[in-house]
Structure formats: structure tokens, C-alpha cells
Design a protein around this motif. Structure first.
Motif, PDB file in Angstrom:
ATOM      1  N   PRO A 232     -30.708  -4.002  32.062  1.00 54.36           N
ATOM      2  CA  PRO A 232     -31.817  -4.899  31.764  1.00 54.36           C
ATOM      3  C   PRO A 232     -33.138  -4.261  32.195  1.00 54.36           C
ATOM      4  N   VAL A 233     -34.190  -4.611  31.495  1.00 61.00           N
ATOM      5  CA  VAL A 233     -35.534  -4.133  31.840  1.00 61.00           C
ATOM      6  C   VAL A 233     -36.336  -5.343  32.301  1.00 61.00           C
ATOM      7  N   VAL A 234     -36.962  -5.238  33.468  1.00 59.82           N
ATOM      8  CA  VAL A 234     -37.684  -6.371  34.040  1.00 59.82           C
ATOM      9  C   VAL A 234     -39.145  -6.020  34.270  1.00 59.82           C
ATOM     10  N   ASP A 235     -39.973  -7.083  34.368  1.00 59.61           N
ATOM     11  CA  ASP A 235     -41.385  -6.879  34.688  1.00 59.61           C
ATOM     12  C   ASP A 235     -41.579  -6.929  36.203  1.00 59.61           C
ATOM     13  N   GLU A 236     -42.827  -6.989  36.661  1.00 64.74           N
ATOM     14  CA  GLU A 236     -43.084  -6.942  38.099  1.00 64.74           C
ATOM     15  C   GLU A 236     -42.590  -8.181  38.833  1.00 64.74           C
ATOM     16  N   TRP A 237     -42.329  -9.267  38.092  1.00 66.63           N
ATOM     17  CA  TRP A 237     -41.834 -10.501  38.716  1.00 66.63           C
ATOM     18  C   TRP A 237     -40.326 -10.657  38.546  1.00 66.63           C
ATOM     19  N   ASN A 238     -39.651  -9.580  38.173  1.00 72.25           N
ATOM     20  CA  ASN A 238     -38.198  -9.583  38.008  1.00 72.25           C
ATOM     21  C   ASN A 238     -37.731 -10.426  36.821  1.00 72.25           C
ATOM     22  N   ARG A 239     -38.620 -10.707  35.874  1.00 74.81           N
ATOM     23  CA  ARG A 239     -38.245 -11.443  34.674  1.00 74.81           C
ATOM     24  C   ARG A 239     -37.740 -10.463  33.617  1.00 74.81           C
ATOM     25  N   VAL A 240     -36.642 -10.835  32.967  1.00 73.52           N
ATOM     26  CA  VAL A 240     -36.038  -9.954  31.961  1.00 73.52           C
ATOM     27  C   VAL A 240     -36.890  -9.939  30.704  1.00 73.52           C
ATOM     28  N   ILE A 241     -37.304  -8.756  30.303  1.00 74.63           N
ATOM     29  CA  ILE A 241     -38.122  -8.633  29.084  1.00 74.63           C
ATOM     30  C   ILE A 241     -37.451  -7.748  28.033  1.00 74.63           C
ATOM     31  N   GLY A 242     -36.329  -7.110  28.384  1.00 73.00           N
ATOM     32  CA  GLY A 242     -35.660  -6.253  27.415  1.00 73.00           C
ATOM     33  C   GLY A 242     -34.338  -5.721  27.930  1.00 73.00           C
ATOM     34  N   ILE A 243     -33.659  -4.999  27.050  1.00 67.79           N
ATOM     35  CA  ILE A 243     -32.410  -4.299  27.387  1.00 67.79           C
ATOM     36  C   ILE A 243     -32.517  -2.898  26.812  1.00 67.79           C
ATOM     37  N   VAL A 244     -32.015  -1.924  27.561  1.00 66.61           N
ATOM     38  CA  VAL A 244     -31.991  -0.556  27.047  1.00 66.61           C
ATOM     39  C   VAL A 244     -30.570  -0.014  27.185  1.00 66.61           C
ATOM     40  N   SER A 245     -30.109   0.682  26.156  1.00 63.86           N
ATOM     41  CA  SER A 245     -28.765   1.261  26.156  1.00 63.86           C
ATOM     42  C   SER A 245     -28.858   2.756  25.878  1.00 63.86           C
ATOM     43  N   ARG A 246     -27.730   3.431  26.025  1.00 61.04           N
ATOM     44  CA  ARG A 246     -27.675   4.861  25.734  1.00 61.04           C
ATOM     45  C   ARG A 246     -28.067   5.122  24.287  1.00 61.04           C
ATOM     46  N   LYS A 247     -27.627   4.258  23.378  1.00 61.43           N
ATOM     47  CA  LYS A 247     -27.958   4.438  21.965  1.00 61.43           C
ATOM     48  C   LYS A 247     -29.460   4.317  21.731  1.00 61.43           C
ATOM     49  N   ASN A 248     -30.108   3.349  22.405  1.00 58.27           N
ATOM     50  CA  ASN A 248     -31.564   3.199  22.265  1.00 58.27           C
ATOM     51  C   ASN A 248     -32.289   4.457  22.708  1.00 58.27           C
ATOM     52  N   VAL A 249     -31.820   5.036  23.810  1.00 56.33           N
ATOM     53  CA  VAL A 249     -32.448   6.249  24.338  1.00 56.33           C
ATOM     54  C   VAL A 249     -32.258   7.420  23.387  1.00 56.33           C
ATOM     55  N   ARG A 265     -36.485  -5.701  22.770  1.00 53.07           N
ATOM     56  CA  ARG A 265     -37.244  -6.811  23.352  1.00 53.07           C
ATOM     57  C   ARG A 265     -36.576  -8.153  23.061  1.00 53.07           C
ATOM     58  N   HIS A 266     -36.965  -9.177  23.830  1.00 52.92           N
ATOM     59  CA  HIS A 266     -36.441 -10.543  23.680  1.00 52.92           C
ATOM     60  C   HIS A 266     -34.909 -10.544  23.617  1.00 52.92           C
ATOM     61  N   PRO A 267     -34.262 -10.014  24.640  1.00 52.34           N
ATOM     62  CA  PRO A 267     -32.794  -9.912  24.599  1.00 52.34           C
ATOM     63  C   PRO A 267     -32.116 -11.272  24.720  1.00 52.34           C
ATOM     64  N   ILE A 268     -30.887 -11.324  24.260  1.00 52.08           N
ATOM     65  CA  ILE A 268     -30.057 -12.523  24.428  1.00 52.08           C
ATOM     66  C   ILE A 268     -29.558 -12.534  25.870  1.00 52.08           C
ATOM     67  N   THR A 269     -29.663 -13.685  26.525  1.00 61.02           N
ATOM     68  CA  THR A 269     -29.263 -13.808  27.926  1.00 61.02           C
ATOM     69  C   THR A 269     -28.375 -15.041  28.111  1.00 61.02           C
ATOM     70  N   VAL A 270     -27.763 -15.141  29.270  1.00 65.61           N
ATOM     71  CA  VAL A 270     -26.981 -16.326  29.640  1.00 65.61           C
ATOM     72  C   VAL A 270     -27.371 -16.746  31.046  1.00 65.61           C
ATOM     73  N   GLY A 271     -27.017 -17.994  31.408  1.00 69.32           N
ATOM     74  CA  GLY A 271     -27.276 -18.496  32.743  1.00 69.32           C
ATOM     75  C   GLY A 271     -26.006 -18.553  33.559  1.00 69.32           C
ATOM     76  N   LEU A 272     -26.125 -18.875  34.837  1.00 75.25           N
ATOM     77  CA  LEU A 272     -24.964 -18.946  35.721  1.00 75.25           C
ATOM     78  C   LEU A 272     -23.990 -20.032  35.306  1.00 75.25           C
ATOM     79  N   GLN A 273     -24.514 -21.118  34.698  1.00 74.91           N
ATOM     80  CA  GLN A 273     -23.655 -22.225  34.315  1.00 74.91           C
ATOM     81  C   GLN A 273     -23.092 -22.092  32.902  1.00 74.91           C
ATOM     82  N   THR A 274     -23.350 -20.966  32.224  1.00 81.72           N
ATOM     83  CA  THR A 274     -22.759 -20.720  30.907  1.00 81.72           C
ATOM     84  C   THR A 274     -21.262 -20.466  31.069  1.00 81.72           C
ATOM     85  N   SER A 275     -20.444 -21.104  30.237  1.00 77.67           N
ATOM     86  CA  SER A 275     -19.005 -20.874  30.317  1.00 77.67           C
ATOM     87  C   SER A 275     -18.665 -19.475  29.813  1.00 77.67           C
ATOM     88  N   LEU A 276     -17.564 -18.915  30.319  1.00 74.01           N
ATOM     89  CA  LEU A 276     -17.144 -17.585  29.868  1.00 74.01           C
ATOM     90  C   LEU A 276     -16.795 -17.597  28.384  1.00 74.01           C
TER      91      LEU A 276
END
Length: 445
Positions: A232-249, A265-276
Motif C-alpha cells: 500500500p502507498v500512504v500519505d503523511e497521515w497514513n491514509r491509503v492513497i494507492g497500491i503498487v505491485s511488481r507489475k506496476n513497477v 490510485r483509489h485502491p479497493i480496500t476492506v475494513g476490520l469488520q469485513t467478513s472473509l
């Protein structure tokens, strides 16, 4: 070139400092700000996030204290405090014992002598306005639930306070409160077997991440250290703003570019209470193998991979299955068989609980049992687990209660990633309903 460790923010330094404190240490915002050389506002925000993460707690008259983070633990036992909420009651005495658990409840519809044989420590006596029964229960280590909205004597309340055994009053009658407690226990058993994202990230270390101003060299270094190919890629406040993978690089070509240029940018995320199960379906539908886990402020908490989710789901299936949903209760009436050619089919009786108010089977129930038959047939054919992509259903004729039906799933097409079936329901060899179902495998990307 800045390493990912060098770009750490004051906010993260504060969180790491708090996390490193000894369990039981008191935390003062003013002292924390002074020792870390930050403003009191910055220290306060870090303490509040640590509280959200469950590593500190603020207690009245004590202050903020570092505590051990507890994993989610749904017990199948109720506390007396839980009972108060369930029966919409109020506490008459013994409030200090509300956190005690009870192992059974006893309905006091008998004489005192007979009642005494059933009451023991850790039980709950459900009874009306019988003060002799209230005293007996408390003396034998049991809590008391008084039904009908009645109270009790001052002496009984004093005894409850002295023994720290709750005595509770509810306006509902005995039958109603027993039904409410049974339902609560039933619901807990169901919740206990439904695994959440929180269950698999609670024991994981702090997540690996990259900053928006990190570069490809930082990605390569972190990948080498961890063996991971997604971050995951985060800003200075630890907020997720993106995802980077080997393929992206690799897609960006040569050069030591900033991660910002190649991240999604704008990656799909889940919360702690999301079911598996929900996390697995998201990965299937979106064709991804990695999900950042965030809190309600979009701040990074952890991350999960498809492999971790699927392994946890498989482990959960090996646990004893206690408590049943409506879907399980409906499907339990059907028997699995095979014809002479080894093809799978199911047969069962339409019960009154499956019907509408006019006595025919509910379309929702009919769709549910067809879905269950399709999922079982697909797993039988392909060996993996599937989720429904879409279902097209045709209702041909009504089925009334106590009719015997046969469900025959026919696999039309199967592959490593998907399965397509036709589901046919018949009654006395007459077509009742037919559906075409498309499934996606959750075991493959």
C-alpha cells in the motif's frame, strides 16, 4: 534517494513509541509531546489513533493507559450484563457482578425445595416476585432475573450487593425473556463461526508500506526484505492513497521514478469488520490478490492477501459448526443422492416455514435452495469453492407445502476459473422451476 524508513512521519514515530511502551504504562499527552518534540495536538491525534487500534484505553479517574490489544473473541457464554441488554432490563442490585458469565438459566416455576436442586453457582434464576426464591438463588451463587416488571425487597438488594451477584428486573414475562436469551445465544453461535478480516490481521506485525514520495529503489529494497510483491502507498497521515505491485513497477520501464508515477490510485480496500467471504468475493470480482485494511478514516491498519483469506476460510470449515442460519435450516431438509450414472441430485419436502402466506413456496426460498444445490454440484465437479456471479430463474408453476421436490443440477461448462450450471426443480416429474447459474472460483485469480 530517500529510504522508506527515512520518510517516516512524526505521527508514525509517536504510534511506534506508544506501541513500544510497557503494558500498564500511563500516557500523558503533554509529557508525550515534550519527550517526542512535537505539538500537543499531534500527540493527542496519535493517542486517539492508538485508542482506535486498541493498544491504549482511557479509564475514568485513571487516565490513558497502554494495554494489550485483544483479538476479537465472541464467547458463546453470556454475561449478566449481556442479559440486561437482551431482556431490556435494569439492575436492582449486585451491579459489580455484571461482568460474570452464566452457564445456564433456570425457570423458577416450582416450589422452593425443588428449585434448590437446579440452582448452582454461575446460573441465572428466572422468576417472578418471589422474594424467598430471590434470596435462595443469591445464597447459592446464582444471579436473579425478575420478570413482569416486579421489584424485590431492600434486604435482597443488600444481599445482591454484598455477594456481587446481579439481580435484574424486566417488564417481559418468563416465556418471552427465555426466548430472547435463547435467540441471543443462537445468534452468538452463528457470529462466532463467521470469520472477519480482523481475525487474521490481529496477530500480524505492523504493515509494510511505501510513502507517496518513495521511489522504485525503495520498492525493490522492501520487496527484497519482505518477499512481498504488493504494497500500500500512504500519505503523511497514513491514509491509503494507492497500491503498487511488481507489475506496476515493471510497466513503467527503467529509471528510479517516484512510486506516485506507477501506483494504482483509489485502491479497493476492506475494513476490520469485513467478513472473509466478502473479502474473497471482492478479490474474485476485481481480479486482485491484495487488499489494504483500513479504519474508518482510511488510515492503514494492515493488509491481506488472497492466500491468507482462503487458508483462514478453509481452517474455519474444519471447526465444529454450531448454530445455523435460516439458509442452513432450509437446506437441512434435503437429502443428497446420485443416480445410476453417478450424477448428483437432491430431494426434500417443502415445509410450512418455506411458504408464503397463501401456502405456496416463497420465491426467495426457491432461489436459495437452487443456489445451494448449484454450489454443491460445482464443488463436486471442480473441487474448489465458488461464489455466484449471476442467476437467471424461471418459475413455471407453484409448489405448495408438504410437496416433495427433486433438485437436479447439471454442469454445462466448467473451467479453472468458472462454472456454469442448469438447475431443474421438479414435483412428480412436472417441471416447477429452472435456473441458469454462473459461478466464479475463489481459488484462482
Amino acid at each position: 534517494m530517500q529510504g522508506h524508513e527515512e520518510s517516516i512521519t512524526k505521527h508514525e514515530q509517536l504510534l511506534q513509541y506508544i506501541e513500544g511502551l510497557k503494558i500498564g504504562t500511563k500516557i500523558s499527552v503533554r509529557k508525550l509531546a515534550r519527550s517526542m518534540g512535537v505539538s500537543e495536538g499531534t500527540a493527542y491525534r496519535a493517542v486517539k489513533e492508538a485508542e482506535n487500534l486498541g493498544i491504549v484505553i482511557t479509564k475514568e479517574r485513571i487516565g490513558t493507559v497502554r494495554v494489550e490489544k485483544k483479538p476479537r473473541n465472541i464467547s458463546d457464554q453470556l454475561t449478566f450484563g449481556d442479559v440486561v441488554d437482551i431482556v431490556e432490563g435494569h439492575v436492582l442490585g449486585g451491579g459489580e457482578g455484571l461482568d460474570k458469565t452464566l452457564h445456564k438459566y433456570v425457570i423458577g416455576a416450582m416450589k422452593i425445595d425443588a428449585m434448590a436442586r437446579y440452582i448452582d453457582a454461575g446460573s441465572l434464576l428466572i422468576v417472578g416476585n418471589r422474594e424467598d426464591a430471590h434470596s435462595l438463588a443469591l445464597e447459592q451463587g446464582s444471579g436473579v432475573l425478575i420478570t413482569g416488571g416486579f421489584g424485590t425487597s431492600r434486604e435482597v438488594k443488600a444481599l445482591a450487593d454484598r455477594l456481587s451477584l446481579p439481580i435484574i428486573s424486566s417488564r417481559h414475562d418468563t416465556f418471552t425473556v427465555a426466548s430472547m436469551i435463547n435467540r441471543a445465544l443462537f445468534d452468538r453461535l452463528i457470529k462466532k463461526k463467521i470469520m472477519l478480516v480482523e481475525d487474521i490481521v490481529a496477530a500480524k506485525p505492523r504493515p509494510n508500506m511505501l510513502k507517496v514520495n518513495s521511489n522504485i529503489s525503495d520498492f525493490d529494497q522492501l520487496s527484497l526484505e519482505t518477499g512481498m510483491q504488493h504494497f500500500p502507498v500512504v500519505d503523511e497521515w497514513n491514509r491509503v492513497i494507492g497500491i503498487v505491485s511488481r507489475k506496476n513497477v515493471e510497466d513503467i520501464g527503467g529509471g528510479d521514478h517516484y512510486i506516485e508515477k506507477c501506483m494504482v490510485r483509489h485502491p479497493i480496500t476492506v475494513g476490520l469488520q469485513t467478513s472473509l467471504a466478502s473479502a474473497a468475493q471482492i478479490m474474485v470480482w476485481e481480479g486482485i490478490d491484495f487488499l489494504p485494511v483500513i479504519d474508518r478514516n482510511r488510515k492503514l491498519v494492515s493488509s491481506v492477501t488472497r492466500k491468507e483469506v482462503l487458508q483462514a476460510m478453509r481452517d474455519a470449515r474444519n471447526e465444529p459448526q454450531l448454530g445455523e442460519t435460516f439458509e442452513h435450516l432450509m437446506w437441512n431438509g434435503f437429502v443428497e443422492e446420485r443416480d445410476e450414472e453417478g450424477r448428483l441430485f437432491f430431494h426434500g419436502i417443502i415445509t410450512p416455514q418455506m411458504s408464503t402466506d397463501i401456502g405456496t413456496i416463497s420465491h426467495g426460498v426457491l432461489t436459495s435452495i437452487m443456489t445451494q444445490a448449484g454450489l454443491i454440484a460445482a464443488k463436486d465437479a471442480g473441487g474448489g469453492d465458488y461464489v455466484v456471479d449471476h442467476l437467471t430463474t424461471y418459475f413455471v408453476r407453484p409448489v405448495q407445502i408438504e410437496n416433495a421436490v427433486v433438485i437436479t443440477p447439471v454442469v454445462l461448462e466448467t473451467s479453472r476459473r468458472a462454472c456454469k450450471l442448469e438447475i431443474v426443480i421438479t414435483h412428480q416429474d412436472l417441471l416447477v422451476s429452472k435456473a441458469v447459474m454462473a459461478l466464479q472460483s475463489i481459488d484462482h485469480a
